[in-house]
Design a protein around this motif. Structure first.
Motif, PDB file in Angstrom:
ATOM      1  N   ILE A  46       0.830  -1.206   0.000  1.00  0.00           N
ATOM      2  CA  ILE A  46       0.000   0.000   0.000  1.00  0.00           C
ATOM      3  C   ILE A  46       0.865   1.256   0.000  1.00  0.00           C
ATOM      4  CG2 ILE A  46      -1.587   1.357   1.432  1.00  0.00           C
ATOM      5  CD1 ILE A  46      -2.831  -1.355   2.308  1.00  0.00           C
ATOM      6  N   LYS A  47       1.849   1.294   0.889  1.00  0.00           N
ATOM      7  CA  LYS A  47       2.689   2.495   1.008  1.00  0.00           C
ATOM      8  C   LYS A  47       3.518   2.724  -0.247  1.00  0.00           C
ATOM      9  CE  LYS A  47       2.156   2.980   5.670  1.00  0.00           C
ATOM     10  NZ  LYS A  47       2.322   3.790   6.756  1.00  0.00           N
ATOM     11  N   ARG A  48       3.998   1.648  -0.880  1.00  0.00           N
ATOM     12  CA  ARG A  48       4.789   1.795  -2.101  1.00  0.00           C
ATOM     13  C   ARG A  48       3.933   2.343  -3.235  1.00  0.00           C
ATOM     14  NH1 ARG A  48       8.544  -1.295  -5.380  1.00  0.00           N
ATOM     15  NH2 ARG A  48       8.609  -0.152  -7.338  1.00  0.00           N
ATOM     16  N   VAL A  49       2.734   1.789  -3.408  1.00  0.00           N
ATOM     17  CA  VAL A  49       1.859   2.258  -4.477  1.00  0.00           C
ATOM     18  C   VAL A  49       1.514   3.731  -4.262  1.00  0.00           C
ATOM     19  CG1 VAL A  49      -0.428   2.033  -5.509  1.00  0.00           C
ATOM     20  CG2 VAL A  49       0.934  -0.008  -5.076  1.00  0.00           C
ATOM     21  N   LYS A  50       1.139   4.089  -3.044  1.00  0.00           N
ATOM     22  CA  LYS A  50       0.794   5.487  -2.759  1.00  0.00           C
ATOM     23  C   LYS A  50       1.981   6.417  -3.019  1.00  0.00           C
ATOM     24  CE  LYS A  50      -2.905   4.890   0.592  1.00  0.00           C
ATOM     25  NZ  LYS A  50      -3.345   5.126   1.976  1.00  0.00           N
ATOM     26  N   ALA A  51       3.158   6.030  -2.560  1.00  0.00           N
ATOM     27  CA  ALA A  51       4.342   6.872  -2.730  1.00  0.00           C
ATOM     28  C   ALA A  51       4.723   7.020  -4.195  1.00  0.00           C
ATOM     29  CB  ALA A  51       5.510   6.291  -1.938  1.00  0.00           C
ATOM     30  N   GLU A  52       4.685   5.933  -4.935  1.00  0.00           N
ATOM     31  CA  GLU A  52       5.087   6.000  -6.341  1.00  0.00           C
ATOM     32  C   GLU A  52       4.071   6.760  -7.179  1.00  0.00           C
ATOM     33  OE1 GLU A  52       7.189   3.277  -9.740  1.00  0.00           O
ATOM     34  OE2 GLU A  52       6.906   2.486  -7.716  1.00  0.00           O
ATOM     35  N   VAL A  53       2.798   6.569  -6.922  1.00  0.00           N
ATOM     36  CA  VAL A  53       1.764   7.308  -7.652  1.00  0.00           C
ATOM     37  C   VAL A  53       1.889   8.799  -7.362  1.00  0.00           C
ATOM     38  CG1 VAL A  53      -0.720   7.725  -7.801  1.00  0.00           C
ATOM     39  CG2 VAL A  53       0.155   5.391  -7.909  1.00  0.00           C
ATOM     40  N   CYS A 113      -2.311   0.489 -12.878  1.00  0.00           N
ATOM     41  CA  CYS A 113      -3.689   0.231 -12.471  1.00  0.00           C
ATOM     42  C   CYS A 113      -4.218   1.402 -11.645  1.00  0.00           C
ATOM     43  CB  CYS A 113      -3.739  -1.067 -11.675  1.00  0.00           C
ATOM     44  SG  CYS A 113      -5.385  -1.721 -11.438  1.00  0.00           S
ATOM     45  N   ARG A 114      -3.429   1.878 -10.717  1.00  0.00           N
ATOM     46  CA  ARG A 114      -3.840   3.000  -9.866  1.00  0.00           C
ATOM     47  C   ARG A 114      -3.873   4.318 -10.651  1.00  0.00           C
ATOM     48  NH1 ARG A 114      -4.109   4.021  -4.276  1.00  0.00           N
ATOM     49  NH2 ARG A 114      -4.455   1.791  -4.207  1.00  0.00           N
ATOM     50  N   LEU A 115      -2.874   4.545 -11.499  1.00  0.00           N
ATOM     51  CA  LEU A 115      -2.806   5.798 -12.249  1.00  0.00           C
ATOM     52  C   LEU A 115      -3.946   5.953 -13.248  1.00  0.00           C
ATOM     53  CD1 LEU A 115       1.011   6.101 -12.988  1.00  0.00           C
ATOM     54  CD2 LEU A 115      -0.358   7.624 -11.562  1.00  0.00           C
ATOM     55  N   ASN A 116      -4.305   4.863 -13.902  1.00  0.00           N
ATOM     56  CA  ASN A 116      -5.309   4.926 -14.959  1.00  0.00           C
ATOM     57  C   ASN A 116      -6.709   4.562 -14.491  1.00  0.00           C
ATOM     58  OD1 ASN A 116      -3.362   5.663 -16.897  1.00  0.00           O
ATOM     59  ND2 ASN A 116      -2.754   3.539 -17.091  1.00  0.00           N
ATOM     60  N   GLY A 117      -6.848   4.226 -13.244  1.00  0.00           N
ATOM     61  CA  GLY A 117      -8.162   3.900 -12.711  1.00  0.00           C
ATOM     62  C   GLY A 117      -8.722   2.580 -13.198  1.00  0.00           C
ATOM     63  N   HIS A 118      -7.850   1.688 -13.651  1.00  0.00           N
ATOM     64  CA  HIS A 118      -8.314   0.378 -14.095  1.00  0.00           C
ATOM     65  C   HIS A 118      -8.492  -0.540 -12.903  1.00  0.00           C
ATOM     66  CE1 HIS A 118      -6.227   1.570 -17.987  1.00  0.00           C
ATOM     67  NE2 HIS A 118      -7.522   1.638 -18.196  1.00  0.00           N
ATOM     68  N   ASN A 119      -9.409  -1.459 -13.052  1.00  0.00           N
ATOM     69  CA  ASN A 119      -9.696  -2.372 -11.957  1.00  0.00           C
ATOM     70  C   ASN A 119      -9.114  -3.758 -12.152  1.00  0.00           C
ATOM     71  OD1 ASN A 119     -11.181  -0.434 -10.594  1.00  0.00           O
ATOM     72  ND2 ASN A 119     -13.027  -0.927 -11.737  1.00  0.00           N
ATOM     73  N   THR A 120      -8.707  -4.079 -13.365  1.00  0.00           N
ATOM     74  CA  THR A 120      -8.206  -5.420 -13.609  1.00  0.00           C
ATOM     75  C   THR A 120      -6.862  -5.365 -14.318  1.00  0.00           C
ATOM     76  OG1 THR A 120      -9.224  -5.645 -15.787  1.00  0.00           O
ATOM     77  CG2 THR A 120     -10.563  -6.294 -13.888  1.00  0.00           C
ATOM     78  N   TYR A 121      -6.083  -6.430 -14.147  1.00  0.00           N
ATOM     79  CA  TYR A 121      -4.805  -6.511 -14.836  1.00  0.00           C
ATOM     80  C   TYR A 121      -5.009  -6.598 -16.344  1.00  0.00           C
ATOM     81  CZ  TYR A 121      -2.084  -7.034 -10.593  1.00  0.00           C
ATOM     82  OH  TYR A 121      -1.472  -6.810  -9.400  1.00  0.00           O
ATOM     83  N   GLN A 122      -6.112  -7.169 -16.759  1.00  0.00           N
ATOM     84  CA  GLN A 122      -6.379  -7.282 -18.189  1.00  0.00           C
ATOM     85  C   GLN A 122      -6.512  -5.903 -18.817  1.00  0.00           C
ATOM     86  OE1 GLN A 122      -9.950  -9.470 -19.171  1.00  0.00           O
ATOM     87  NE2 GLN A 122      -8.761 -10.746 -20.559  1.00  0.00           N
ATOM     88  N   GLN A 123      -7.208  -4.997 -18.147  1.00  0.00           N
ATOM     89  CA  GLN A 123      -7.332  -3.629 -18.651  1.00  0.00           C
ATOM     90  C   GLN A 123      -5.976  -2.941 -18.698  1.00  0.00           C
ATOM     91  OE1 GLN A 123     -10.168  -2.198 -15.759  1.00  0.00           O
ATOM     92  NE2 GLN A 123     -11.828  -2.228 -17.270  1.00  0.00           N
ATOM     93  N   VAL A 124      -5.162  -3.167 -17.697  1.00  0.00           N
ATOM     94  CA  VAL A 124      -3.836  -2.557 -17.663  1.00  0.00           C
ATOM     95  C   VAL A 124      -2.971  -3.119 -18.781  1.00  0.00           C
ATOM     96  CG1 VAL A 124      -1.728  -2.289 -16.315  1.00  0.00           C
ATOM     97  CG2 VAL A 124      -3.942  -2.088 -15.201  1.00  0.00           C
TER      98      VAL A 124
END
Length: 86
Positions: free
Chosen positions: A14-21, A62-73
């Motif tokens: 969680i902290k890595r995703v938040k920090a990198e985004v 996934c977080r940056l583009n608002g996608h919910n699935t790996y397939q969308q990413v």
């Protein structure tokens, strides 16, 4: 203790995703090797570090583009880099 270990692992992700985004949105550099201190307990810090290091580019996109699935990413990355998925 297993629950706490899993919690530390999840907190690392969680902290890595938040920090990198946040770094990407602000245009600042991000160094994934700078792992913050989560706990003075070696085992808890180790689990946090594993969670931190388990984050991949797909998680960030996934977080940056608002996608919910790996397939969308995967589709978005393929379009970006000119690859075709069939």
């Amino acid at each position: 203790m297993g629950r706490n270990w899993e919690w530390s692992y999840t907190q690392g992700r969680i902290k890595r995703v938040k920090a990198e985004v946040a770094a990407r949105l602000s245009g600042e550099p991000f160094d994934a090797n700078q792992i913050p201190l989560h706990s003075y307990d070696g085992t808890m810090q180790s689990r946090f570090r594993r969670g931190w290091q388990s984050v991949c580019e797909t998680d960030i996109q996934c977080r940056l583009n608002g996608h919910n699935t790996y397939q969308q990413v995967r589709q978005r990355l393929a379009e970006t880099f000119g690859e075709r998925h069939e």
